[in-house]
Design an enzyme around this catalytic site. Structure first.
Site, PDB file in Angstrom:
ATOM      1  N   HIS A 144       2.569   5.121  -1.333  1.00 19.61           N
ATOM      2  CA  HIS A 144       1.280   5.406  -1.975  1.00 19.61           C
ATOM      3  C   HIS A 144       0.206   5.285  -0.900  1.00 19.61           C
ATOM      4  CE1 HIS A 144       3.397   3.813  -5.782  1.00 19.61           C
ATOM      5  NE2 HIS A 144       3.423   5.133  -5.785  1.00 19.61           N
TER       6      HIS A 144
ATOM      7  N   GLU B 281      -2.584   2.318  -0.366  1.00 21.15           N
ATOM      8  CA  GLU B 281      -2.155   0.920  -0.252  1.00 21.15           C
ATOM      9  C   GLU B 281      -2.164   0.550   1.227  1.00 21.15           C
ATOM     10  OE1 GLU B 281       1.474   0.701  -2.521  1.00 21.15           O
ATOM     11  OE2 GLU B 281       0.487   1.437  -4.330  1.00 21.15           O
TER      12      GLU B 281
ATOM     13  N   GLU C 152       5.286  -6.199  -3.198  1.00 25.51           N
ATOM     14  CA  GLU C 152       3.862  -6.066  -3.509  1.00 25.51           C
ATOM     15  C   GLU C 152       3.113  -7.218  -2.846  1.00 25.51           C
ATOM     16  OE1 GLU C 152       2.591  -3.553  -5.134  1.00 25.51           O
ATOM     17  OE2 GLU C 152       4.342  -2.638  -6.099  1.00 25.51           O
TER      18      GLU C 152
END
Length: 343
Positions: free
Chosen positions: A63, A66, A222
């Protein structure tokens, strides 16, 4: 030719951003004997001169908005190319979607992290589907180039749209009955990640592809919340960068003795998909990942269908009301209740 400039400044990220969808393949060797192979835009592979026993993939920018993981990988790649960091393991770095980096968005046409394990073959074709197919092939070639029995790893680094009650967390792909590994949980802990979500079904994510197809120890990691370039407090990612550096530059890395009490482990309770144009959550955009709800509380409305919390404390992960129709809008999770599949 770009090679002279790359060997001078080590700036593979800028080179990739200048060639959004394609960069001609090339190879060269560093003075310390490390072989460098540029396979495509955003895909660079390093093979040290000395014998290795691990094949490691570190990916970011699946993505494009990010940015913290992109900056971590940019720094590591630059250190290797400028011979400030010497490798002892084979490693491939991947900036997944340079075009989406350039527009500062998650994707250009379609979410790249829903297109692996063959999902890219569905019509209609677009650049992200073509990119997913290429990335699958680069991963396959990287792992298959070496004999079986070597240790394979893939850490796909992300930051989340929302904040999180547990700032850093990892997703452990579904292993189809194989055991979870204490060593890998210890590596995550060294990265500053003590919260892990154990998946219970197959997926079309990048980490699941490497895990299922090649037996790699793979995770979606994450590392915090999405922020623009220049707005990341990189000190918050130092543990992760140091742990990745040790992994690729040391023959073996020793971690403290595993202690289950150091972790918060969750399992998926269910996935809620968006099937109607009119889809909404009952909670605001400030509600963080891992926020729990009381049993019976309204979670989401999909057209005329309402979803209520089924168990006390059912928590939400990755809520996104704007996903495409048919895609997952939110996962709900509960604390992991059984730990016998842990070695």
């Amino acid at each position: 030719m770009y090679l002279t400039q790359l060997q001078t400044d080590g700036d593979f990220l800028s080179l990739s951003r200048q060639h959004e969808w394609h960069l001609a393949a090339s190879q060269f060797t560093l003075k310390n004997g490390t072989k460098v192979a540029i396979l495509d835009t955003g895909v660079i592979q390093f093979e040290p001169l000395a014998e290795t026993n691990k094949d490691i993939i570190i990916s970011s920018a699946i993505h494009g908005n990010e940015t913290a993981p992109i900056e971590i990988c940019e720094e590591l790649i630059k250190a290797i190319l400028l011979e400030e960091l010497e490798l002892t393991q084979r490693v491939m770095f991947i900036f997944g979607n340079p075009a989406s980096i350039n527009i500062g968005d998650r994707f250009v046409e379609e979410n790249l992290n829903r297109l692996f394990s063959g999902a890219h073959t569905q019509a209609p074709a677009n650049n992200e589907r073509l990119r997913a197919a290429k990335l699958e092939q680069y991963v396959a070639d990287f792992y298959n180039a070496m004999q079986e029995g070597r240790r394979r790893y893939h850490y796909d680094l992300h930051t989340a749209i929302r904040g999180s009650k547990n700032e850093k967390f990892a997703v452990y792909p579904f292993l189809h009955g194989k055991p979870w590994k204490k060593e890998q949980l210890s590596f995550l802990l060294a990265c500053g990640v003590n919260t892990v979500l154990m998946m219970k079904s197959a997926a079309t994510t990048f980490s699941y592809y490497s895990s299922h197809q090649f037996g790699a120890d793979a995770f979606t990691v994450e590392l915090g919340q999405v922020k623009p370039f220049g707005h990341n407090d990189m000190s918050r990612f130092m543990q992760c960068k140091q742990s990745l550096t040790a992994l690729i530059s040391q023959k073996e890395v020793q971690y403290p003795e595993f202690n289950l009490l150091d972790f918060e482990l969750f399992e998926v309770h269910r996935a809620i998909n968006r099937t109607e144009e009119k889809f909404s959550f009952s909670f605001g955009e400030d509600v963080e990942n891992f926020t729990g709800f009381t049993k019976g509380a309204l979670l989401a409305t999909d057209g005329k269908t309402e979803y209520f919390a089924e168990v006390e404390g059912e928590a939400v992960i990755f809520p996104n009301a704007n996903v495409a129709l048919g895609q997952r809008a939110v996962l709900t999770v509960i604390p992991l209740s059984q730990f016998e599949n842990l070695v």
